[in-house]
Design a protein around this motif. Structure first.
Motif, PDB file in Angstrom:
ATOM      1  N   MET A 124       0.851  -1.189   0.000  1.00 44.07           N
ATOM      2  CA  MET A 124       0.000   0.000   0.000  1.00 44.07           C
ATOM      3  C   MET A 124       0.886   1.239   0.000  1.00 44.07           C
ATOM      4  O   MET A 124       1.756   1.388   0.847  1.00 44.07           O
ATOM      5  CB  MET A 124      -0.928  -0.013   1.222  1.00 44.07           C
ATOM      6  N   ARG A 125       0.702   2.126  -0.930  1.00 46.44           N
ATOM      7  CA  ARG A 125       1.602   3.255  -1.124  1.00 46.44           C
ATOM      8  C   ARG A 125       1.379   4.387  -0.138  1.00 46.44           C
ATOM      9  O   ARG A 125       2.248   5.196   0.091  1.00 46.44           O
ATOM     10  CB  ARG A 125       1.451   3.793  -2.544  1.00 46.44           C
ATOM     11  N   LYS A 126       0.221   4.486   0.454  1.00 49.03           N
ATOM     12  CA  LYS A 126      -0.056   5.574   1.390  1.00 49.03           C
ATOM     13  C   LYS A 126      -0.945   5.074   2.517  1.00 49.03           C
ATOM     14  O   LYS A 126      -1.526   3.991   2.436  1.00 49.03           O
ATOM     15  CB  LYS A 126      -0.725   6.747   0.672  1.00 49.03           C
ATOM     16  N   LYS A 127      -1.004   5.871   3.534  1.00 49.49           N
ATOM     17  CA  LYS A 127      -1.848   5.532   4.678  1.00 49.49           C
ATOM     18  C   LYS A 127      -3.253   6.045   4.422  1.00 49.49           C
ATOM     19  O   LYS A 127      -3.463   7.242   4.217  1.00 49.49           O
ATOM     20  CB  LYS A 127      -1.278   6.182   5.940  1.00 49.49           C
ATOM     21  N   TYR A 128      -4.232   5.142   4.395  1.00 47.96           N
ATOM     22  CA  TYR A 128      -5.620   5.510   4.151  1.00 47.96           C
ATOM     23  C   TYR A 128      -6.412   5.492   5.446  1.00 47.96           C
ATOM     24  O   TYR A 128      -6.171   4.671   6.321  1.00 47.96           O
ATOM     25  CB  TYR A 128      -6.274   4.536   3.170  1.00 47.96           C
ATOM     26  N   THR A 129      -7.367   6.396   5.535  1.00 45.30           N
ATOM     27  CA  THR A 129      -8.343   6.310   6.616  1.00 45.30           C
ATOM     28  C   THR A 129      -9.348   5.219   6.261  1.00 45.30           C
ATOM     29  O   THR A 129      -9.436   4.778   5.102  1.00 45.30           O
ATOM     30  CB  THR A 129      -9.081   7.641   6.808  1.00 45.30           C
ATOM     31  N   ALA A 130     -10.142   4.791   7.237  1.00 42.05           N
ATOM     32  CA  ALA A 130     -11.151   3.758   6.985  1.00 42.05           C
ATOM     33  C   ALA A 130     -12.143   4.216   5.924  1.00 42.05           C
ATOM     34  O   ALA A 130     -12.539   3.435   5.047  1.00 42.05           O
ATOM     35  CB  ALA A 130     -11.876   3.417   8.282  1.00 42.05           C
ATOM     36  N   LYS A 131     -12.536   5.497   5.979  1.00 41.56           N
ATOM     37  CA  LYS A 131     -13.477   6.026   4.989  1.00 41.56           C
ATOM     38  C   LYS A 131     -12.863   6.041   3.604  1.00 41.56           C
ATOM     39  O   LYS A 131     -13.526   5.714   2.612  1.00 41.56           O
ATOM     40  CB  LYS A 131     -13.923   7.432   5.384  1.00 41.56           C
ATOM     41  N   VAL A 187     -10.517   4.034   2.501  1.00 45.94           N
ATOM     42  CA  VAL A 187     -10.444   2.643   2.040  1.00 45.94           C
ATOM     43  C   VAL A 187     -11.796   2.199   1.486  1.00 45.94           C
ATOM     44  O   VAL A 187     -11.876   1.612   0.394  1.00 45.94           O
ATOM     45  CB  VAL A 187     -10.013   1.698   3.186  1.00 45.94           C
ATOM     46  N   ARG A 188     -12.838   2.492   2.215  1.00 46.03           N
ATOM     47  CA  ARG A 188     -14.189   2.112   1.790  1.00 46.03           C
ATOM     48  C   ARG A 188     -14.524   2.758   0.443  1.00 46.03           C
ATOM     49  O   ARG A 188     -15.021   2.083  -0.473  1.00 46.03           O
ATOM     50  CB  ARG A 188     -15.205   2.528   2.847  1.00 46.03           C
ATOM     51  N   ASN A 189     -14.243   4.038   0.312  1.00 49.09           N
ATOM     52  CA  ASN A 189     -14.543   4.742  -0.939  1.00 49.09           C
ATOM     53  C   ASN A 189     -13.687   4.227  -2.095  1.00 49.09           C
ATOM     54  O   ASN A 189     -14.170   4.131  -3.229  1.00 49.09           O
ATOM     55  CB  ASN A 189     -14.338   6.245  -0.761  1.00 49.09           C
ATOM     56  N   LEU A 190     -12.429   3.896  -1.813  1.00 45.67           N
ATOM     57  CA  LEU A 190     -11.559   3.352  -2.858  1.00 45.67           C
ATOM     58  C   LEU A 190     -12.097   2.018  -3.369  1.00 45.67           C
ATOM     59  O   LEU A 190     -12.104   1.758  -4.582  1.00 45.67           O
ATOM     60  CB  LEU A 190     -10.139   3.180  -2.312  1.00 45.67           C
ATOM     61  N   ILE A 191     -12.561   1.178  -2.449  1.00 46.84           N
ATOM     62  CA  ILE A 191     -13.148  -0.102  -2.845  1.00 46.84           C
ATOM     63  C   ILE A 191     -14.392   0.119  -3.694  1.00 46.84           C
ATOM     64  O   ILE A 191     -14.556  -0.511  -4.751  1.00 46.84           O
ATOM     65  CB  ILE A 191     -13.498  -0.943  -1.598  1.00 46.84           C
ATOM     66  N   LEU A 192     -15.268   1.018  -3.263  1.00 48.89           N
ATOM     67  CA  LEU A 192     -16.508   1.275  -4.002  1.00 48.89           C
ATOM     68  C   LEU A 192     -16.224   1.885  -5.369  1.00 48.89           C
ATOM     69  O   LEU A 192     -16.870   1.521  -6.364  1.00 48.89           O
ATOM     70  CB  LEU A 192     -17.423   2.189  -3.178  1.00 48.89           C
ATOM     71  N   ALA A 223      -7.092  -6.442  -7.376  1.00 47.88           N
ATOM     72  CA  ALA A 223      -6.046  -6.093  -8.342  1.00 47.88           C
ATOM     73  C   ALA A 223      -6.098  -4.619  -8.732  1.00 47.88           C
ATOM     74  O   ALA A 223      -5.075  -4.042  -9.120  1.00 47.88           O
ATOM     75  CB  ALA A 223      -6.179  -6.966  -9.586  1.00 47.88           C
ATOM     76  N   GLY A 224      -7.263  -4.009  -8.620  1.00 48.37           N
ATOM     77  CA  GLY A 224      -7.399  -2.603  -8.999  1.00 48.37           C
ATOM     78  C   GLY A 224      -7.149  -1.631  -7.871  1.00 48.37           C
ATOM     79  O   GLY A 224      -7.213  -0.404  -8.076  1.00 48.37           O
ATOM     80  N   LEU A 225      -6.853  -2.145  -6.678  1.00 46.46           N
ATOM     81  CA  LEU A 225      -6.652  -1.279  -5.518  1.00 46.46           C
ATOM     82  C   LEU A 225      -5.174  -0.934  -5.343  1.00 46.46           C
ATOM     83  O   LEU A 225      -4.290  -1.637  -5.836  1.00 46.46           O
ATOM     84  CB  LEU A 225      -7.186  -1.970  -4.257  1.00 46.46           C
ATOM     85  N   ASP A 226      -4.934   0.109  -4.571  1.00 48.14           N
ATOM     86  CA  ASP A 226      -3.580   0.617  -4.368  1.00 48.14           C
ATOM     87  C   ASP A 226      -2.868  -0.159  -3.248  1.00 48.14           C
ATOM     88  O   ASP A 226      -2.579   0.380  -2.186  1.00 48.14           O
ATOM     89  CB  ASP A 226      -3.661   2.109  -4.025  1.00 48.14           C
ATOM     90  N   GLY A 227      -2.610  -1.425  -3.520  1.00 45.43           N
ATOM     91  CA  GLY A 227      -1.887  -2.221  -2.545  1.00 45.43           C
ATOM     92  C   GLY A 227      -2.741  -2.804  -1.433  1.00 45.43           C
ATOM     93  O   GLY A 227      -2.232  -3.470  -0.535  1.00 45.43           O
ATOM     94  N   LEU A 228      -4.059  -2.561  -1.456  1.00 48.05           N
ATOM     95  CA  LEU A 228      -4.936  -3.123  -0.432  1.00 48.05           C
ATOM     96  C   LEU A 228      -5.100  -4.622  -0.654  1.00 48.05           C
ATOM     97  O   LEU A 228      -5.043  -5.110  -1.783  1.00 48.05           O
ATOM     98  CB  LEU A 228      -6.304  -2.442  -0.460  1.00 48.05           C
ATOM     99  N   THR A 229      -5.335  -5.337   0.413  1.00 47.57           N
ATOM    100  CA  THR A 229      -5.454  -6.788   0.335  1.00 47.57           C
ATOM    101  C   THR A 229      -6.917  -7.222   0.322  1.00 47.57           C
ATOM    102  O   THR A 229      -7.831  -6.427   0.577  1.00 47.57           O
ATOM    103  CB  THR A 229      -4.777  -7.442   1.550  1.00 47.57           C
ATOM    104  N   ARG A 230      -7.114  -8.497   0.046  1.00 49.36           N
ATOM    105  CA  ARG A 230      -8.454  -9.083   0.110  1.00 49.36           C
ATOM    106  C   ARG A 230      -9.039  -8.918   1.515  1.00 49.36           C
ATOM    107  O   ARG A 230     -10.231  -8.668   1.685  1.00 49.36           O
ATOM    108  CB  ARG A 230      -8.372 -10.563  -0.268  1.00 49.36           C
ATOM    109  N   GLY A 231      -8.178  -9.010   2.524  1.00 48.07           N
ATOM    110  CA  GLY A 231      -8.632  -8.846   3.901  1.00 48.07           C
ATOM    111  C   GLY A 231      -9.199  -7.462   4.156  1.00 48.07           C
ATOM    112  O   GLY A 231     -10.164  -7.307   4.929  1.00 48.07           O
ATOM    113  N   ALA A 232      -8.611  -6.451   3.514  1.00 51.95           N
ATOM    114  CA  ALA A 232      -9.119  -5.080   3.672  1.00 51.95           C
ATOM    115  C   ALA A 232     -10.533  -4.960   3.123  1.00 51.95           C
ATOM    116  O   ALA A 232     -11.380  -4.266   3.697  1.00 51.95           O
ATOM    117  CB  ALA A 232      -8.197  -4.097   2.973  1.00 51.95           C
TER     118      ALA A 232
END
Length: 215
Positions: free
Chosen positions: A1-8, A10-15, A37-46
């Motif tokens: 993950m290239r940067k530190k995301y807030t929970a909100k 992360v949620r918006n990035l997924i959506l 695969a389309g996320l910025d380094g986030l995992t399936r767990g996220a």
């Protein structure tokens, strides 16, 4: 993950990522792996931390078209509004709230997808119909509304002010949009719940023209 995301974030990035994939590939053809695969380094767990399944992701996308609970609560808490005015506030917030406009911009093409339309209609009815029914009852008491079947009229209001104006279901030109708005105004006024009053109609017109000029 290239940067530190807030929970909100992360949620918006997924959506946002899922919206693009659902538009490009279709909901059924898109997998959780595709979204990862389309996320910025986030995992399936996220993803599973925020959403139990792919279905809950598309439900989350649909919910972004609806005012958030804190905004609905703020309308509830206003003692200066009649039952009718509370419904009018919901209508205008649904159409013009900046947070809704920004969060749904990437997802608008999904309104052509039958799966998404079904989920969207379910969510808007589950969230807004009880609120509108409550305000119809309040309006019947304060005299701003005269409606004998509050539950059914709440669904009609949603149909006339949201579903009927979805371009993918009922194609519009600029001219036919305003003709449909006038027709909805007439039907609701004659039904005893004048949601699209002349003042609200003028507000919608003014805001739409303002948005058009700002583009």
């Amino acid at each position: 993950m290239r940067k530190k995301y807030t929970a909100k974030e992360v949620r918006n990035l997924i959506l946002d990522t899922a919206s693009v994939l659902f538009i490009e590939k279709g909901y059924e053809q898109t997998s959780i792996s595709d979204i990862v695969a389309g996320l910025d380094g986030l995992t399936r767990g996220a993803i599973y931390h925020h959403f139990e399944s792919k279905y809950q992701i598309i439900v989350g996308i649909a919910k972004r078209f609806i005012p958030e609970q804190d905004l609905l609560d703020s309308i509830d808490e206003r003692d200066d509004l009649s039952g009718l005015e509370r419904i009018q506030n919901i209508l205008l917030e649904t159409m013009f709230n900046e947070d809704i406009t920004k969060s749904t911009a990437i997802s608008l093409s999904l309104l052509r997808d039958p799966t998404f339309i079904s989920i969207y209609n379910t969510q808007i009815c589950e969230v807004l119909a009880p609120k509108i029914e409550k305000y119809i009852n309040a309006g019947n008491e304060d005299g701003s509304i005269t409606v004998p079947q509050p539950e059914q009229m709440a669904e009609i209001i949603i149909l006339l002010t949201s579903t009927w104006f979805i371009q993918a279901l009922f194609p519009n030109t600029v001219e036919t949009f305003f003709e449909k708005l006038k027709a909805a105004q007439y039907v609701l006024k004659e039904s005893g719940v004048n949601v699209i009053s002349d003042e609200v109609f003028s507000t919608i017109l003014r805001r739409l023209l303002s948005k058009k000029r700002s583009k």
